[in-house]
Scaffold this motif. Sequence first.
Motif, PDB file in Angstrom:
ATOM      1  N   MET A 182       0.841  -1.199   0.000  1.00 40.87           N
ATOM      2  CA  MET A 182       0.000   0.000   0.000  1.00 40.87           C
ATOM      3  C   MET A 182       0.876   1.249   0.000  1.00 40.87           C
ATOM      4  N   GLU A 183       0.601   2.151  -0.936  1.00 38.28           N
ATOM      5  CA  GLU A 183       1.389   3.371  -1.028  1.00 38.28           C
ATOM      6  C   GLU A 183       1.125   4.284   0.169  1.00 38.28           C
ATOM      7  N   SER A 184       2.167   4.973   0.593  1.00 40.64           N
ATOM      8  CA  SER A 184       2.052   5.853   1.741  1.00 40.64           C
ATOM      9  C   SER A 184       1.468   7.199   1.338  1.00 40.64           C
ATOM     10  N   TYR A 185       0.642   7.762   2.211  1.00 37.30           N
ATOM     11  CA  TYR A 185       0.123   9.109   2.016  1.00 37.30           C
ATOM     12  C   TYR A 185       1.165  10.149   2.429  1.00 37.30           C
ATOM     13  N   LEU A 186       1.979   9.777   3.429  1.00 37.04           N
ATOM     14  CA  LEU A 186       2.897  10.737   4.032  1.00 37.04           C
ATOM     15  C   LEU A 186       4.275  10.651   3.375  1.00 37.04           C
ATOM     16  N   ARG A 187       4.872  11.822   3.130  1.00 42.33           N
ATOM     17  CA  ARG A 187       6.221  11.846   2.567  1.00 42.33           C
ATOM     18  C   ARG A 187       7.203  11.172   3.527  1.00 42.33           C
ATOM     19  N   LYS A 188       8.228  10.566   2.957  1.00 43.52           N
ATOM     20  CA  LYS A 188       9.190   9.807   3.748  1.00 43.52           C
ATOM     21  C   LYS A 188       9.851  10.657   4.818  1.00 43.52           C
ATOM     22  N   LEU A 189      10.093  11.937   4.506  1.00 45.53           N
ATOM     23  CA  LEU A 189      10.716  12.854   5.462  1.00 45.53           C
ATOM     24  C   LEU A 189       9.965  12.878   6.784  1.00 45.53           C
ATOM     25  N   TRP A 190       8.621  12.805   6.723  1.00 48.75           N
ATOM     26  CA  TRP A 190       7.805  12.957   7.923  1.00 48.75           C
ATOM     27  C   TRP A 190       7.517  11.635   8.628  1.00 48.75           C
ATOM     28  N   THR A 191       7.743  10.533   7.948  1.00 48.08           N
ATOM     29  CA  THR A 191       7.419   9.237   8.552  1.00 48.08           C
ATOM     30  C   THR A 191       8.296   8.906   9.753  1.00 48.08           C
ATOM     31  N   GLN A 192       9.428   9.599   9.869  1.00 48.76           N
ATOM     32  CA  GLN A 192      10.291   9.382  11.034  1.00 48.76           C
ATOM     33  C   GLN A 192       9.694   9.983  12.299  1.00 48.76           C
ATOM     34  N   CYS A 193       8.792  10.961  12.123  1.00 49.11           N
ATOM     35  CA  CYS A 193       8.192  11.643  13.273  1.00 49.11           C
ATOM     36  C   CYS A 193       6.701  11.337  13.436  1.00 49.11           C
ATOM     37  N   PHE A 194       6.014  11.089  12.312  1.00 42.13           N
ATOM     38  CA  PHE A 194       4.563  10.938  12.347  1.00 42.13           C
ATOM     39  C   PHE A 194       4.104   9.719  11.561  1.00 42.13           C
ATOM     40  N   ARG A 195       2.898   9.301  11.880  1.00 34.50           N
ATOM     41  CA  ARG A 195       2.108   8.458  11.004  1.00 34.50           C
ATOM     42  C   ARG A 195       0.955   9.332  10.530  1.00 34.50           C
ATOM     43  N   TYR A 196       0.366   8.956   9.390  1.00 35.44           N
ATOM     44  CA  TYR A 196      -0.743   9.772   8.891  1.00 35.44           C
ATOM     45  C   TYR A 196      -2.012   9.372   9.636  1.00 35.44           C
ATOM     46  N   ASN A 197      -2.151   9.925  10.844  1.00 36.46           N
ATOM     47  CA  ASN A 197      -3.289   9.614  11.689  1.00 36.46           C
ATOM     48  C   ASN A 197      -3.728  10.859  12.447  1.00 36.46           C
ATOM     49  N   TRP A 198      -4.602  10.690  13.408  1.00 36.45           N
ATOM     50  CA  TRP A 198      -5.194  11.825  14.114  1.00 36.45           C
ATOM     51  C   TRP A 198      -4.164  12.671  14.861  1.00 36.45           C
ATOM     52  N   LYS A 199      -3.055  12.062  15.272  1.00 37.35           N
ATOM     53  CA  LYS A 199      -2.022  12.836  15.976  1.00 37.35           C
ATOM     54  C   LYS A 199      -1.416  13.886  15.057  1.00 37.35           C
ATOM     55  N   LEU A 200      -1.173  13.520  13.801  1.00 40.24           N
ATOM     56  CA  LEU A 200      -0.689  14.502  12.834  1.00 40.24           C
ATOM     57  C   LEU A 200      -1.755  15.562  12.601  1.00 40.24           C
ATOM     58  N   GLY A 201      -3.025  15.145  12.562  1.00 46.74           N
ATOM     59  CA  GLY A 201      -4.117  16.103  12.377  1.00 46.74           C
ATOM     60  C   GLY A 201      -4.145  17.146  13.480  1.00 46.74           C
ATOM     61  N   VAL A 202      -4.019  16.701  14.722  1.00 42.96           N
ATOM     62  CA  VAL A 202      -4.008  17.639  15.855  1.00 42.96           C
ATOM     63  C   VAL A 202      -2.793  18.559  15.775  1.00 42.96           C
ATOM     64  N   PHE A 203      -1.643  17.986  15.410  1.00 39.91           N
ATOM     65  CA  PHE A 203      -0.423  18.789  15.253  1.00 39.91           C
ATOM     66  C   PHE A 203      -0.630  19.890  14.223  1.00 39.91           C
ATOM     67  N   LEU A 204      -1.244  19.568  13.090  1.00 42.39           N
ATOM     68  CA  LEU A 204      -1.462  20.560  12.035  1.00 42.39           C
ATOM     69  C   LEU A 204      -2.496  21.603  12.441  1.00 42.39           C
ATOM     70  N   ILE A 205      -3.515  21.172  13.184  1.00 46.54           N
ATOM     71  CA  ILE A 205      -4.504  22.132  13.689  1.00 46.54           C
ATOM     72  C   ILE A 205      -3.827  23.190  14.546  1.00 46.54           C
ATOM     73  N   LEU A 206      -2.925  22.754  15.426  1.00 46.04           N
ATOM     74  CA  LEU A 206      -2.215  23.694  16.306  1.00 46.04           C
ATOM     75  C   LEU A 206      -1.162  24.485  15.544  1.00 46.04           C
ATOM     76  N   LEU A 207      -0.443  23.815  14.640  1.00 47.59           N
ATOM     77  CA  LEU A 207       0.632  24.463  13.889  1.00 47.59           C
ATOM     78  C   LEU A 207       0.114  25.638  13.072  1.00 47.59           C
ATOM     79  N   PHE A 208      -1.014  25.462  12.423  1.00 47.10           N
ATOM     80  CA  PHE A 208      -1.579  26.533  11.610  1.00 47.10           C
ATOM     81  C   PHE A 208      -2.578  27.388  12.393  1.00 47.10           C
ATOM     82  N   GLY A 209      -3.296  26.763  13.323  1.00 45.50           N
ATOM     83  CA  GLY A 209      -4.367  27.470  14.007  1.00 45.50           C
ATOM     84  C   GLY A 209      -3.904  28.542  14.971  1.00 45.50           C
TER      85      GLY A 209
END
Length: 246
Positions: free
Chosen positions: A1-28
Amino acid sequence: MESYLRKLWTQCFRYNWKLGVFLILLFGIPRFIIVLESYVSRSYGLVMIVFLCMWFAPFVFLTKHGRKGIGIKRPSQWWKPFVSFIFGGLSCFLIFGLLYFLYDTSIENAFVYIGGNNPTSGITGEDKLIYFWIAAIPSMIFSPIGEEFLYRGVIHGSFVSEFGETKASVFDSLAFALTHIAHFGIIYTFGVWKFLPIPSVLWVVSMFFVSQVFFKCKLFSDSIWGAVAAHSGFNFVMMYCIFYLL
C-alpha cells in the motif's frame, strides 16, 4: 500500500489523528493571533501569507498518492463545482439572514464587525463596485484554497483511517469553526477587546454548519475542488452582503 505521508515525515509521524491535531495547532495558533492583530492594524497581508502556507501543506506533507487520496484531483463531473459554488453562496445568505434578524446592524452581527475592517464602506456608485471586486476576488481565492486544502484535505484525511469520513468531518469542522472566533467573537472596538459569548457561539455553530456544507460538496464533486468552490461562493456572497446589504 502506497504511503500518504512523505518519507521525510514518517520518522516523526504516522498519517493519523495525531498529525491532524499537530497541524490544527501548527496553523491554528499563529493564524488566530495574526487575525486578531489584523483588526488592530487593519491589514490582512500576514493573514494572506498564512493562507498561502496552507496551500502548500498537502505538497509539503503528502505524496502524490496522498494528495489524490485527500481529493486533490479532477471533479467527477465538470459542472459539480459550479453547483457547489451556489450551495456555498446560499449557506452564506442563510447565516446572514439569521444574524441580521437577530442583531440587525449592531456590532453583535458578525457581518457588521468583519465588514467594519473595510475602510471603503462609505463609498458609493461605480467606485464601490471596484472596491467590491478588489475585496471579493482575493477572498474567493486565498482562504478557500488554503483552508480547504488544509481542513477538508490534509487534516480531514488524517482522521479518516481511525474514525471514518463522517466523524473525521466533525473534527475538521470543529477545528475550522473554533479558529474563526478570531474573526468574530473576540472583537476589537473603540480600542478595547471584548468577548461576545452568545454571538460568538452562534458564529461558531454557523462556521461548523458551513464546514459541513463544504464537506458535502467535496463528496458531491468527488474532489476537494467542490469544497473550494463552495467556500469561494460563501466568501463571494459574504462580500456582497457586507458591501450592499448592510
